[in-house]
Design an enzyme around this catalytic site. Sequence first.
Site, short mmCIF file in Angstrom:
data_model
loop_
_atom_site.label_atom_id
_atom_site.label_comp_id
_atom_site.label_asym_id
_atom_site.label_seq_id
_atom_site.Cartn_x
_atom_site.Cartn_y
_atom_site.Cartn_z
N ASP A 144 179.23 15.10 -25.38
CA ASP A 144 179.48 15.43 -24.09
C ASP A 144 178.17 14.80 -23.07
O ASP A 144 176.98 14.42 -23.71
CB ASP A 144 179.10 16.95 -24.00
CG ASP A 144 177.81 17.79 -24.70
OD1 ASP A 144 177.41 17.18 -25.54
OD2 ASP A 144 177.55 18.69 -23.94
N GLU A 209 176.27 19.84 -26.73
CA GLU A 209 174.93 19.67 -26.85
C GLU A 209 174.20 20.00 -25.49
O GLU A 209 172.94 20.62 -25.43
CB GLU A 209 174.18 18.26 -27.13
CG GLU A 209 172.74 18.27 -27.55
CD GLU A 209 171.95 17.90 -26.41
OE1 GLU A 209 170.80 17.97 -26.22
OE2 GLU A 209 172.55 17.59 -25.37
#
Length: 522
Positions: A144, A209
Amino acid sequence: MTESGSKLRIFKFLKIIISSLLITVLLLFTIAAIRTLSLDVNAGLQLAQWEKTNNKSLVIDHHQREELLANFKEAIRIPTVSFSHTEINTTALLEFDRFLRKAFPTVFSSSLVNHELVANYSHLFWVKGSQPELVPYMLLAHIDVVPASESDVWEAPPFSAKEIDGFIYGRGTIDDKNSLMGILQALEYLLLKGYAPRRGFYIGLGHDEEISGLNGAMNIVRVLKQRGVQLLFVMDEGLSILDGIIPAIEGPAALIGLSEKGQAAVKLSVSVAPGHASMPPRETSIGILATAVKRLEDNPMPRLFGYGPEGDTFEHLAHKFSFPLKFIMSNLWLFSPLLSRILERKPVSNAFVRTTTAVTFFNAGVKINVIPSLAEAYVNLRIHSAQSVQEVLDIIKDTVDDQRVKVELVYGFDPLPISGADEKAFGFQIIKKTVLDLFPAVTVAPAICIGNTDSRHFVDLTKNIYRFSPAWFKPGDPERFHGINERISTKNYEEMIVFYFNLIQNCDIRKLPEPHSSVHEL
């Protein structure tokens, strides 16, 4: 006793004091000078005899270069954005899954590699080693990225992966799809060359994350715990190669993060009876809260330089400074207070000196003519290795020193344990060797990571967690991190692939060599 005799005795006493002080200063200077000339914390394993591993070499041809850059650009174009804890782009994450399988067919089809999806969108790879008695390690990266808007005046649209003057622009080029794609591309090339590792290893790709990894990384850890896995070391993103970033240093420095600062979110609130603006009290809720916030900003957390790994950073880099800074950096036992005061002057270096305090939200008021009953402020703290969340909370309460101001911990976690960086620290030394083999002119130093990564969730699986990727940062580049015009050079991305290609093979040794100094002494 006569007056002249008394004066003589005082004179002799002062003479002894001054002489003693001069001798002490001379002694300290001599010790400091000897240390400055002799200090070499980078000696040892650099000169030792490493175990032969018959490493395969990687020479990337024109066709491979076109293919790897095309794959990387496609990865950047997929907007795998984590907006918040309740909003992630699951459509993009599913598209990224399909893309990985297409981009790295050998990784997904090899009998040496076991792949599984974790929490629907994260990926866990297990690459089997031929010698199962060797403890495995793990390479981490995340899928991400943070949001980016085309209205932010990028030189190229943030999900275009447009190449300009040898740089690929786009969100994720340095955080963290460069590491993710570099690791998988290196493994793809190794498998195509017939490589079979002696030491098995894991690759973990978290999908959230940027919003704390509570589903991705934490579920990967849960899976590994259920299988009784213990890791030799973990390597994740974090610090990089700095070239021209550290003032007065000669040449580039690769900083390997041994720990991360802790973090806390603290809410300050004031509640009073509401009223009409035409009849204001002496102090409003906003005024009381503003005073409390001002006290926090006027009284920063105590300087703690040298109580964490930051002192080792400057000692490792000391020989790269010219005089008089070399003299100071080589003798932090004497000059830590001085250096600490210098570092605190700039926000970037101040973060290494103490727990930082940032007021990030201030909420109050509902109408122009109403005295608000409630005022709230939120403070974000990045906690130094020598402090805990509770210690920081206590300091905030003492600093505010106002019973009308309620201090609440919203969330927080203590700083991460400090991983080893000595000559017995396998992970640190393997990373260091791989850096120096690829970039001989770079100085390697341990450091503290002031941000947080997925690796913090792995503390139950290993005591050795390192935060580093071989991305090059030059002046102006750090601001691109989570900012506009995030980019990486095509040359640097290729270097990252070679780095991971070599790192995986370097991990195949059974143990570290004896330090050169020890061998010499025997």
